[in-house]
Design a protein around this motif. Structure first.
Motif, short mmCIF file in Angstrom:
data_model
loop_
_atom_site.label_atom_id
_atom_site.label_comp_id
_atom_site.label_asym_id
_atom_site.label_seq_id
_atom_site.Cartn_x
_atom_site.Cartn_y
_atom_site.Cartn_z
N ASP A 3 0.86 -1.18 0.00
CA ASP A 3 0.00 0.00 0.00
C ASP A 3 0.90 1.23 0.00
O ASP A 3 1.60 1.50 0.97
CB ASP A 3 -0.89 -0.04 1.23
N ILE A 4 0.91 1.97 -1.09
CA ILE A 4 1.80 3.12 -1.26
C ILE A 4 0.98 4.40 -1.25
O ILE A 4 -0.04 4.50 -1.93
CB ILE A 4 2.56 3.02 -2.61
N PHE A 5 1.44 5.39 -0.48
CA PHE A 5 0.80 6.70 -0.47
C PHE A 5 1.40 7.57 -1.55
O PHE A 5 2.60 7.55 -1.78
CB PHE A 5 0.98 7.38 0.89
N GLY A 34 13.50 0.82 -2.55
CA GLY A 34 12.26 1.34 -3.12
C GLY A 34 11.06 1.21 -2.22
O GLY A 34 9.95 1.55 -2.62
N LYS A 35 11.26 0.74 -0.98
CA LYS A 35 10.16 0.58 -0.04
C LYS A 35 9.86 1.93 0.62
O LYS A 35 10.76 2.62 1.08
CB LYS A 35 10.52 -0.44 1.04
N GLN A 36 8.58 2.30 0.67
CA GLN A 36 8.20 3.58 1.28
C GLN A 36 8.38 3.48 2.79
O GLN A 36 7.84 2.61 3.45
CB GLN A 36 6.74 3.89 0.94
N THR A 37 9.15 4.42 3.35
CA THR A 37 9.46 4.38 4.78
C THR A 37 8.88 5.56 5.56
O THR A 37 8.73 5.47 6.77
CB THR A 37 10.98 4.36 5.01
N GLY A 38 8.60 6.65 4.90
CA GLY A 38 8.09 7.82 5.59
C GLY A 38 7.14 8.62 4.73
O GLY A 38 7.18 8.56 3.50
N VAL A 39 6.26 9.35 5.40
CA VAL A 39 5.27 10.17 4.72
C VAL A 39 5.21 11.52 5.44
O VAL A 39 5.17 11.56 6.66
CB VAL A 39 3.88 9.50 4.76
N VAL A 63 0.60 5.72 9.53
CA VAL A 63 -0.50 6.36 8.83
C VAL A 63 -1.37 5.32 8.14
O VAL A 63 -0.93 4.20 7.87
CB VAL A 63 0.00 7.38 7.77
N GLU A 64 -2.62 5.70 7.90
CA GLU A 64 -3.55 4.82 7.19
C GLU A 64 -4.39 5.67 6.26
O GLU A 64 -4.42 6.89 6.38
CB GLU A 64 -4.43 4.07 8.17
N ARG A 65 -5.05 5.01 5.35
CA ARG A 65 -5.93 5.72 4.43
C ARG A 65 -7.12 6.28 5.22
O ARG A 65 -7.60 5.67 6.14
CB ARG A 65 -6.45 4.79 3.35
N ASN A 66 -7.58 7.45 4.81
CA ASN A 66 -8.73 8.05 5.46
C ASN A 66 -9.98 7.63 4.70
O ASN A 66 -10.35 8.24 3.71
CB ASN A 66 -8.60 9.58 5.50
N HIS A 67 -10.64 6.60 5.17
CA HIS A 67 -11.81 6.07 4.48
C HIS A 67 -13.06 6.89 4.75
O HIS A 67 -14.07 6.69 4.10
CB HIS A 67 -12.04 4.61 4.86
N GLY A 68 -13.01 7.81 5.70
CA GLY A 68 -14.17 8.63 6.02
C GLY A 68 -14.32 9.84 5.12
O GLY A 68 -15.29 10.56 5.20
N ALA A 69 -13.33 10.10 4.26
CA ALA A 69 -13.39 11.32 3.43
C ALA A 69 -13.97 11.04 2.07
O ALA A 69 -14.00 9.98 1.57
CB ALA A 69 -12.00 11.91 3.26
#
Length: 69
Positions: A3-5, A34-39, A63-69
């Motif tokens: 899961d990439i942001f 190439g692994k995402q480590t920070g946002v 962090v996680e996806r904001n499913h409420g938006a």
């Protein structure tokens, strides 16, 4: 598949001082493999009853996806 942001996506902070706050991803970090480590997340809103603006780096696992938006 990982899961990439991406920049401009909404993200919810899961842990730490800003847990529960939602903001916009402005930048990401990856390691040599190439692994995402920070946002980096920019948040504007109300925190503990006070208006706030924060632009913070958090671990990708915090962090996680904001499913409420």
């Amino acid at each position: 598949m990982a899961d990439i942001f991406q920049v401009h996506e909404a993200a919810r902070i899961r842990t730490g001082k800003y847990a529960g706050m939602v903001g916009t991803v402005t930048e990401t970090r990856t390691d040599d493999a190439g692994k995402q480590t920070g946002v980096r997340v920019k948040m504007d809103g109300v925190f503990n009853g006070e208006p706030m603006t924060a632009h913070v780096w958090v671990k990708r696992s915090s962090v996680e996806r904001n499913h409420g938006a």
